[in-house]
Design an enzyme around this catalytic site. Structure first.
Site: not given
Lengths: 292, 541
Positions: B259, B261, B307, B335
């Protein structure tokens, strides 16, 4: 010069700052045999990020300055450079391997709870902690355990519209607003203490920054962790997992004392527990027949 | 000129199939990708301000130590709803709106592949949020257990049924949106628009859509188990009944990490379109960019437990999830390096979309740096659930995702409205936002490192100074977004300056070959693709 010194202290103050300080900028180094691990990793990783940041952002600012259309820059056409791309894929991998090595060492030592000399059971409640002394130096501890909740002064001050000044809640000149309890957890220094941590109602998380870790207190799960405090002192922390309306009001205070003092304290607690038990027995026992 | 001929076709279509005159017919029954895109964007902007007002309450209460404004339980409702509204109401619908508007224009398709489903997937959203926000006005109050809804805490709330129903509606909407986007991209590209000639934005959404389809059902499963635990006597997460509270966290984060990402990959795509335009130089390493997005998407499925480093995972699990997480730094680094290299040797101008994109690259990278630090499990034992984490994810979501969305709005609004926005006010909005957002979030790193837990309504006096600075930044940043609202309204309704078809000198791609504003129907006949007109028409490596 003073400003530089203050900043340096704020960044790398380390052990002198076991508890949160005004304008503190970096992690505490902590006071245990292990707490230097996260501190060291944090500083190394931060340094790596700063260096990469200078290179990357530097290149961006140079190109923003040099290759502006208003300075007559003409766009080039190239879109590919194998060597460069291999370089910026390879170099980060090497950096990551170094960081992974350091972090793995820290994890392995944290996971090793063997050889502990005492056991404390920590239970999280909405919204207080319970500490039970399970054993010490191989011997079971009888009936030493207590609840530990937010101190009265903080609790009165923190009410909505209390009109009281949080700045006035101090102990020995240190502001303890929301960081003080009625009964601190008393621990001996230079002793490997094993914690078994669980939750009674919802998930809490037991965290004292000076010890270098936090561990969730989960109903139905018993987690373990350990510490070995090097210096006597009072170390303050808070619940770190959202646990309901008073999540912000269930602090943790660890009072670390020399071994002899701790043993004395523990003996007193055990005596009190025995006395209490005796008096309860006397009250509830049926009266002897002979005197009836 | 090939595209001139198409313009005539478009005009021809316009005569016969223009937008319905009736307001209800046009907006409520719409099956037009442009109108639905507009609906999504307006909805997202509305939610951005509602979620933002919750953040203002949070920052106001945290302005100084002591409780001044709200009770702790209401504070928890605010943190919970701020996150749910911003994630599911603002960021995600904004990206879907951009996809609706731009993907058909970018690939030369006349509309989305499934226009009626498109209407349904939008109209579920307002109802979902009415259901969610209505809980605030009910006796039990809104959800207050955090947006992650960890049991057993979330099961103590009285609004769990409403929250779960709202999440289901959002999930259905997202899945349908994702199906539509995949169907459009895979089936409706104009002849000659090869997959490896597509704009990076289209690529990023193709990959994001697969992530959505993969993980939204997982979230639906997790929240349904919450619902049955609460009302139907099951014990999935109740230890006393043989369940496990940690199981929920595993399921939730198996959704939750992809989520995050989902909320950043389309932003990568946007920035990859804007930077080449204003650098007047093709993107550096097109294939590497696409491959990096795909790698990040793959890795997002195997890192969820980072997490959960403090839940007491076995050491082997912590090591695996730590290594996998650190690995994400490699494609993400590629990137960033490629964006910088695209700028290098270009001929740059700095209009508002470019300014927001450059700020995105710098500030998202700072969020990436703190992400790398958080990946190191022993250090995370300290960072976890502190303001350091709050700073981290706001750098990637506000200066990352939200900045990219704002950049996209400035970049394409001339195409949408036919009018040029006011550049001076755009720049004022940019500088005001970029300074205030750092005043807002940078000090939160220090707070977390010094030991301030997240999600607390009150704090020790040691944390006072940085909280006050952060709150000032918060109010300033919030107010700055009113400038954005003003610029958007002015551009759409009042601006005198018309935009040419190609709004930006260096802009390439099919969307700039249609008139501004884009006619109601475009590419009714597939365009003839001329590789020189595409942003990425010549990929030979």
């Amino acid at each position: 010069m003073k400003a530089v010194a203050t900043t340096a202290l704020a960044l790398f103050g380390g052990a002198v700052w076991a508890n949160p300080q005004p304008d503190q900028l970096n992690l505490t180094k902590g006071v245990t045999t292990w707490s230097g691990e996260p501190y060291f990793l944090n500083n190394v990783a931060f340094g790596v990020c700063v260096v990469i940041g200078i290179v990357v952002f530097g290149a961006m600012f140079i190109s923003m300055f040099k290759f502006r259309k208003s300075r007559g820059a003409v766009a080039e056409k190239w879109t590919h450079n194998t060597k460069l791309e291999a370089l910026w894929t390879g170099v980060p991998i090497i950096i990551l391997i170094v960081l992974a090595k350091l972090a793995t060492t820290g994890l392995v030592s944290f996971a090793d709870t063997t050889g502990s000399e005492m056991t404390i059971k920590v239970t999280g409640y909405q919204w207080k902690w319970r500490y039970d002394y399970v054993d010490y130096q191989g011997k079971a501890v009888e009936k030493v355990g207590f609840m530990s909740k937010l101190d009265g002064r903080s609790d009165r001050t923190r009410q909505l519209g209390s009109g009281m000044d949080p700045g006035k809640v101090t102990v020995d000149g240190y502001n303890t607003y929301l960081l003080d309890v009625d009964h601190p957890l008393v621990l001996p220094i230079n002793t490997k203490v094993r914690f078994v941590i669980t939750g009674a109602d919802v998930i809490h998380s037991w965290w004292v920054p000076a010890l270098g870790w936090k561990m969730d207190a989960i109903p139905g799960v018993i987690n373990s962790a350990w510490t070995n405090i090097k210096e006597p002192g009072v170390y303050r922390g808070q619940c770190a997992e959202l646990c309901g309306q008073d999540h912000g009001f269930m602090p943790i205070v660890v009072k670390a004392v020399p071994k002899a003092e701790f043993e004395q304290w523990l003996a007193t607690q055990q005596d009190e527990a025995k006395l209490l038990k005796a008096s309860q027995t006397a009250q509830t026992a049926p009266a002897p027949k002979g005197q009836g | 000129m090939a595209h001139a001929a198409h313009d005539q076709h478009d005009l021809h279509d316009h005569e016969h199939h223009g937008p319905p005159k009736n307001f209800i017919e046009r907006w409520v029954f719409s099956t037009n990708h442009k109108d639905i895109g507009t609906l999504y964007l307006v909805f997202a902007l509305t939610m951005f301000f509602i979620g933002g007002s919750f953040a203002m309450v949070i920052r106001a209460e945290l302005f100084k130590p002591g409780l001044q404004l709200v009770q702790p339980y209401f504070f928890n409702e605010m943190t919970t709803l701020h996150a749910l509204v911003m994630i599911f109401g603002a960021i995600m619908p904004a990206f879907v709106g951009l996809a609706n508007w731009m993907i058909p224009l970018m690939v030369g398709a006349p509309d989305m592949a499934l226009p009626r489903m498109n209407n349904l997937s939008f109209w579920l959203m307002p109802f979902a949020f009415c259901v969610l926000l209505s809980t605030l006005f009910m006796p039990g109050g809104g959800p207050a257990g955090g947006w992650t809804m960890y049991p057993p805490l979330s099961l103590q709330g009285e609004s769990i049924a409403y929250t779960v129903f709202a999440v289901h509606l959002m999930g259905i909407s997202s899945i349908m949106g994702a199906i539509n986007i995949i169907a459009t991209i895979l089936n409706m590209r104009a002849p000659g628009m090869d997959l490896l000639k597509m704009p990076v934005f289209v690529w990023s959404w193709l990959i994001t859509a697969f992530l959505l389809i993969a993980v939204m059902p997982v979230l639906a499963g997790a929240v349904t188990m919450l619902l049955t635990d609460k009302y139907f006597g099951t014990n999935f997460f109740n230890a006393a009944g043989g369940g496990d509270p940690v199981l929920y966290q595993h399921i939730f984060w198996f959704f939750g990490h992809p989520e995050v990402y989902i909320m950043i990959l389309p932003a990568f795509g946007i920035v990859s379109e804007i930077i080449p335009t204003f650098a007047r130089k093709p993107i550096f390493g097109y294939k590497a960019m696409v491959f990096a997005i795909a790698s990040i998407a793959f890795l997002s499925f195997i890192v969820w437990a980072h997490h959960m480093f403090a839940v007491g995972l076995p050491m082997g699990a912590e090591i695996f999830f730590m290594y996998a997480t650190m690995l994400i730094a490699v494609p993400t680094g590629v990137k960033v390096f490629n964006w910088v290299t695209t700028m290098w040797g270009g001929s740059m101008t700095f209009e508002t979309p470019m300014l927001f994109s450059i700020a995105f690259v710098i500030l998202f990278t700072i969020g990436g740096f703190s992400g790398l630090m958080l990946a190191l499990a022993p250090a995370d034992f300290q960072y976890h659930d502190t303001y350091f984490v709050v700073a981290h994810f706001h750098y990637v979501l506000v200066t990352g995702a939200a900045f990219a969305i704002i950049a996209a709005a400035y970049y394409w609004i001339p195409k949408w409205s036919g009018n040029m926005y006011n550049e001076t006010w755009g720049k004022i909005h940019f500088w005001s936002s970029v300074i205030s957002v750092n005043v807002l979030f940078f000090p939160q790193h220090f707070l977390g490192l010094a030991g301030m837990p997240r999600r607390i309504p009150d704090y020790n006096v040691a944390f006072a100074n940085f909280n006050m600075i952060s709150s000032i930044g918060g109010f300033w940043f919030g107010a700055s977004q009113l400038i954005f609202l003003g610029v958007v309204i002015h551009t759409v309704f009042f601006a005198k300056k018309k935009s040419p078809d190609r709004s930006w000198e260096g802009a390439k791609g099919l969307e700039w070959t249609v008139p501004s504003p884009a006619p109601f129907h475009t590419f009714a006949v597939p365009p003839v693709i001329n590789d020189d007109e595409l942003a990425h028409g010549h990929v030979d490596h």
